[in-house]
Design an enzyme around this catalytic site. Sequence first.
Site, short mmCIF file in Angstrom:
data_model
loop_
_atom_site.label_atom_id
_atom_site.label_comp_id
_atom_site.label_asym_id
_atom_site.label_seq_id
_atom_site.Cartn_x
_atom_site.Cartn_y
_atom_site.Cartn_z
N GLU A 145 40.28 -12.87 -12.37
CA GLU A 145 39.43 -11.70 -12.22
C GLU A 145 39.46 -11.37 -10.72
OE1 GLU A 145 35.19 -12.09 -12.58
OE2 GLU A 145 34.90 -9.93 -12.73
N ARG A 198 38.53 -27.93 -15.42
CA ARG A 198 38.78 -27.32 -14.13
C ARG A 198 38.81 -28.39 -13.05
NH1 ARG A 198 34.37 -23.19 -14.12
NH2 ARG A 198 35.67 -22.39 -12.45
N LYS A 251 33.12 -19.74 -7.18
CA LYS A 251 33.29 -18.52 -6.39
C LYS A 251 31.96 -18.08 -5.78
CE LYS A 251 37.16 -16.18 -8.67
NZ LYS A 251 37.51 -14.99 -9.45
#
Length: 565
Positions: free
Chosen positions: A37, A262, A272
């Site tokens: 994204e 992850r 993020k």
Amino acid sequence: MNEKESKSPSNFIRSIIEEDLRTGRWEGRVHTRFPPEPNGFLHIGHAKSICLNFGIAADYNGLCNLRFDDTNPLKEEQTYIDAIMEDVRWLGFDWGDRLYYASDYFEQLYEYALKLIRDGKAYVDDLSAEQIRQYRGTLKEPGRESPYRNRSVEENLDLFERMRAGEFEEGSKVLRARIDMAAPNLNLRDPVMYRVLYATHPRTGDRWCIYPTYDFTHGQSDSIEGITHSLCTLEFEDHRPLYDWFLDNLEIYHPRQIEFARLNLTRTVMSKRKLLRLVEEGHVSGWDDPRMPTLSGLRRRGYTPESIRNFCERIGISKKDSTVDIAFLEHCVREDLNRRAPRVMAVLRPLRVVLENYPEDRVEELEAVNNPEDEAMGTRKVPFSKVLYIERDDFMEEPPKKFYRLAPGREVRLRYAYYVKCNDVIKDENTGQVVELRCTYDPETRGGWAPDGRKVKATLHWVSARHALSAEVRLYDHLFASDHPEEAADGTDFGSVLNPDSLETLTDCKLEPSLESAKPGDRLQFERLGYFCVDPLDSRPGRLVFNRTVTLRDTWAKIRKAGKK
RNA sequence: UGGGGUGUCGUCAAGUGGUAAGACACGGGCCUUUGGAGCCCGCAUUCGGAGGUUCGAAUCCUCCCACCCCAGCCA
């Protein structure tokens, strides 16, 4: 293929793919995608996913697309799109002509939505966001159906078209899938497919005022692109039933979603949101600050793409929540740079040394090896003269037991030069600080060998004062002092967990003159100190700036540390 | 008994019924004109726990325990 298999460790995803290949599930195709994204910069966690997706495609003779998941114009920007492409390329991957955007599919997605409405599987809901939340129920109690759930197909079609036409206010209406408000998996309790957003999209501008959600976009995008294996992180495991539901009910090509854990690293944060906070609160200079785990930060720090790829390859893939020791990442760069980085001498904290018996105006050009790991890198000449600089850490007036560098009365070797012996220590009258060493050199030891076979315990790096270049050197260390700052930083101020010494700037460093021609981005080993790179942004000819990538393994530091305990 | 996952060395991680790979870290040694690099040795009689099946289990079954994710019109 055997070589590649032995290079990439086995993992459960490869097992699944090999099984699919064996059973002919996708007619022998392997097609993956990396779907960022564009709402922030890529970090080393993304590198894990990039290496996985592109690596699998390469190893199984398949393809990997780059696709921007750009369905939320409120958070996404063109600058992020540009930075992401640059980072993926820098890492060493090529998506060929397969650059896609979920926004390319907006029209198709709209058609898909229409089909679900026609089939009675989607409806326009007038409930507010707050009401939808209340109607959803809780983890343990079922939800309730919206009073608008049973509108006619005609009415839904009409309303949805008018949503697109901009007749309704933001938040006043959404399109929802009609699944099951009592489903134990909350994702299936009539998830939102479209919301009204009067926002300008980086790519579609103002063409749309309704935007599809992730759930209604991702699977269909995979489907349109003919993806075979859609690899994503663990938190999407609960979304898989929904991923499957849309594809099944749309009756279109159906890729397989597989989830993996992850990446987490000790002494850093990866979310993020937290990275953005570090930037916005000014704890770092930007997304590309060399202390950031972002690809742009690591690049500026001097990491090689090869070392990052190797790291990603070696940490493996599994479904277990895990935190990799950042020492392993550092090991991977050292290993790479050891083979590739030219060696050079630089004195970070200079201490003046005068060779009392060396002729005043004499200058010798001594031969130095550029890289002992690679003879092909050749040699260079380094000037030597009466006044030199050595590292302050390489001298101690009262040396402890295991310190075997220079000390009063002691003899050491100057690399590629001579044996020198310390005779006098000159101190500042007021502060008592050592300001200069008076030494003598042994002319018989030119090159660093004593003809009488006399041994010396240490070899020091040095720079000739007359020939030295001055430079700024930035010593970077872990951004966080805690091993698991992700937990500690939750809800609290970063202040308590940040490493106050993550950056030390030295402005009066002395370098050997061969560094005159160093170019931005060049990576070097400063002998005995570590690997450094010329800062790509701030360094200029005549005003060199270096960033420390990583120190060399430092046995002495370890001894010193152990002694203090 | 909400649902979905995961548990193999300090940290990652192979292993898929035949008797616990490898890497990092750590400890010791050799070597050395980088206390670098390299090399050698050591480092899980045991696989979250307890039962069971089997000649044989980390791998199969049962129960239990711990941890992670989910109630965005974020992804």
